[in-house]
Design an enzyme around this catalytic site. Structure first.
Site, PDB file in Angstrom:
ATOM      1  N   ASP A   1       0.908  -1.145   0.000  1.00 25.38           N
ATOM      2  CA  ASP A   1       0.000   0.000   0.000  1.00 25.38           C
ATOM      3  C   ASP A   1       0.944   1.189   0.000  1.00 25.38           C
ATOM      4  OD1 ASP A   1      -1.377   2.295   0.821  1.00 25.38           O
ATOM      5  OD2 ASP A   1      -2.934   1.081   1.754  1.00 25.38           O
ATOM      6  N   HIS A   2       1.010   1.912  -1.122  1.00 29.43           N
ATOM      7  CA  HIS A   2       2.101   2.879  -1.251  1.00 29.43           C
ATOM      8  C   HIS A   2       2.002   4.011  -0.223  1.00 29.43           C
ATOM      9  CE1 HIS A   2      -0.733   5.239  -3.741  1.00 29.43           C
ATOM     10  NE2 HIS A   2       0.034   6.273  -3.496  1.00 29.43           N
TER      11      HIS A   2
ATOM     12  N   HIS B   1      -5.728   3.089   1.618  1.00 32.08           N
ATOM     13  CA  HIS B   1      -4.942   4.258   2.034  1.00 32.08           C
ATOM     14  C   HIS B   1      -5.555   4.960   3.255  1.00 32.08           C
ATOM     15  CE1 HIS B   1      -3.097   3.419  -1.701  1.00 32.08           C
ATOM     16  NE2 HIS B   1      -3.793   4.213  -2.479  1.00 32.08           N
TER      17      HIS B   1
END
Ligand code: BG6
Length: 523
Positions: free
Chosen positions: A210-211, A273
């Protein structure tokens, strides 16, 4: 039928632009990186620039090579051109150095084949063997699936059938797989994906990316909370009135209509996010930042979020879809007018939720979470609204615009932290006004942040899973989201579009907070 290009010959001379002294402590061990979906958008926009940046910063292991794998017909030379163009076009590339590009291009190979084709995986295996010899990569492998989640199981299965999911006996120390978000479509599919991957890989080999966790400002939430003595004592229900988490984007869906029609804002941003931000802000202090301790605490707080059950959905969840409007003065189409979007689509591009956390620290404190496309601006922020003082010894007339203390963590852009508090306006009479104490990342550190993908790819090379999701973590997040999506699926009656592009979402989102006597922050 896939055609498999023969590996191009070894380069005559292997360029190494690195100065030894530049290598950082904790540098990675040799490895070969294989990118599935190598001709896709994610690879071009994010992965290749990130790998280039790592090379440019001397952070790649000296023994490194990569193979792109996709169904698009291409040879090594063409994939090297893709790398060149990705580096040239990316705004995330900080320093363009031809020597570094040449170095990386030389280590860059391509196999065109179908994800279900055993012959293509046979070719991959052979190529891995050749490159191990050529670059001394010692049999260590990272497989990156930059593909839709539906392809993870066939890829994992084919890797297994080609005996590529475990290190070869006597060679190599690790085989790891990175999988992208959204991890599944709902709880059932996430469980299925976990089960499928875990048939062929151990949990310790699986890196669910999950960036957001790779962003400096997101990691700084932990430093702010757990490396400072002054915040933690007030970080609880006694002092915090409410928390607002905003992930707003001014962009629309760009050319991702097909993807977005299957995804929508909740699966695209909130399930992952936004809930990551909530968990970092609400979690208990972990014992250590080891992957196990950290993820245990992070997941525990997601499990403590009170489920919004089906009956509560109308009171605690709002959905929206943008219509035509103006963003930054430009006339933009509505969602239903975007390419590859159904003219009667009911996919939400905006959602707002009110969550509460059932534990001693947070009981009764609302966490309002919102995310949307085509908002007036791009801004991601977490705002801790503190309670008002119990008694104000000043007259109303002396107090201008004082709205309680707010600590806002500006994740992006304009990264920083601001504390709002009341101050005396200079002059002979007592007048109080809200002022800001500001910390600005850029001005303080003066460096450009590495992109989140750099940090996360590097962590995977080092074998550090701390900033990646665990199987129970993604399932806990889906458990919260599933009932809401189900109710929305069963009652698709909202009149979309219900907000104009360039506005802060539908009126119902304001009502969600107004019912609690609150309003969204003006950002
Ligand atoms: C991605 C979503 O995961 O995150 C996109 O698929 C979204 O729709 C993006 O735009 C936002 O990321 P960032 O880093 O630009 O906030």
């Amino acid at each position: 039928m896939a055609t498999i290009a023969a590996p191009s010959a070894a380069p005559a001379e292997i360029i190494n632009p690195f100065r030894e002294g530049l290598r950082l402590e904790g540098a990675t061990t040799p490895c070969l990186l294989v990118i599935f979906g190598a001709s896709g958008d994610l690879t071009k926009r994010k992965l290749l620039p990130a790998i280039y940046n790592l090379a440019q910063a001397s952070l790649l292991p000296p023994s490194f090579a990569m193979i792109g794998f996709a169904s698009t017909q291409m040879d090594d030379a063409q994939f090297r051109d893709v790398l060149r163009d990705a580096v040239a076009n990316s705004s995330e590339v900080r320093v363009r150095d031809p020597a570094v590009l040449a170095y990386l291009q030389q280590r860059c190979y391509y196999i065109s084949g179908d994800f279900g084709d055993p012959a293509a995986f046979g070719a991959l295996k052979a190529q891995l063997g050749v490159l191990d010899q050529r670059y001394g990569t010692s049999g260590n492998r990272i497989f990156y699936t930059a593909t839709p989640a539906s392809l993870y199981p066939p890829i994992a299965e084919k890797l297994h059938e080609s005996a590529l999911t475990v290190p070869e006996p006597g060679l190599g120390h690790f085989v790891r797989i990175i999988v992208e978000k959204p991890f599944g479509h709902d709880l059932a599919s996430a469980k299925m994906l976990n089960a499928e991957l875990e048939k062929f890989f151990q949990e310790g080999q699986i890196y669910r990316i999950d960036h957001y966790l790779g962003k400096e400002t997101v990691q700084n939430i932990l430093v702010l909370r757990f490396a400072n003595g002054i915040f933690e004592p007030i970080w609880n229900r006694r002092y915090v009135d409410s928390v607002q988490i905003t992930v707003a984007e001014s962009l629309g869906i760009e050319d991702r209509g097909k993807f977005y029609e299957e995804t929508g804002v909740v699966r695209d941003v909130i399930q992952n996010h936004a809930l990551q931000l909530l968990s970092l802000v609400a979690m208990e202090p972990p014992l250590t930042f080891d992957a196990r301790d950290f993820r245990d605490e992070k997941i525990r707080v997601v499990e403590a979020v009170h489920p919004i059950c089906k009956e509560d959905v109308p009171n605690a969840a709002v959905r929206g879809q943008y219509g035509p409007g103006f963003v930054a003065g430009v006339n933009v189409p509505g969602y239903r007018q975007e390419r590859n979007v159904a003219p009667d689509s009911i996919v939400p591009t905006y959602a707002a939720f009110k969550f509460t956390v059932d534990n001693w620290r947070w009981a009764g404190v609302p966490f309002y979470v919102r995310s949307g496309k085509r908002m007036p601006k791009r801004v991601t922020e977490i705002a801790m609204q503190f309670k008002e003082v119990p008694h104000l010894p000043f007259r109303k007339s002396q107090v201008e615009m004082i709205a309680g203390n707010v600590l806002s963590l500006r994740i992006q852009p304009d990264e920083g932290i601001t504390l709002k508090f009341g101050a005396k306006v200079p002059g002979p009479v007592m007048r109080i006004r809200s002022v800001a104490m500001d910390f600005d990342y850029g001005a303080t550190f003066g460096t450009e942040d590495a992109s989140p993908y750099e940090r996360l790819i590097l962590d995977c090379m080092k074998g550090d899973q701390t900033l990646f999701d665990r199987d129970d973590g993604v399932e806990a997040a889906w458990s919260l989201i599933d009932p809401i999506l189900q109710v929305w699926q069963e009652h698709p009656t909202v009149k979309f579009s219900n907000y104009a592009a360039g506005t802060w979402g539908p009126a119902e989102a304001d009502e969600l907070l107004a019912r609690d006597g609150k309003s969204w922050r003006l950002l």
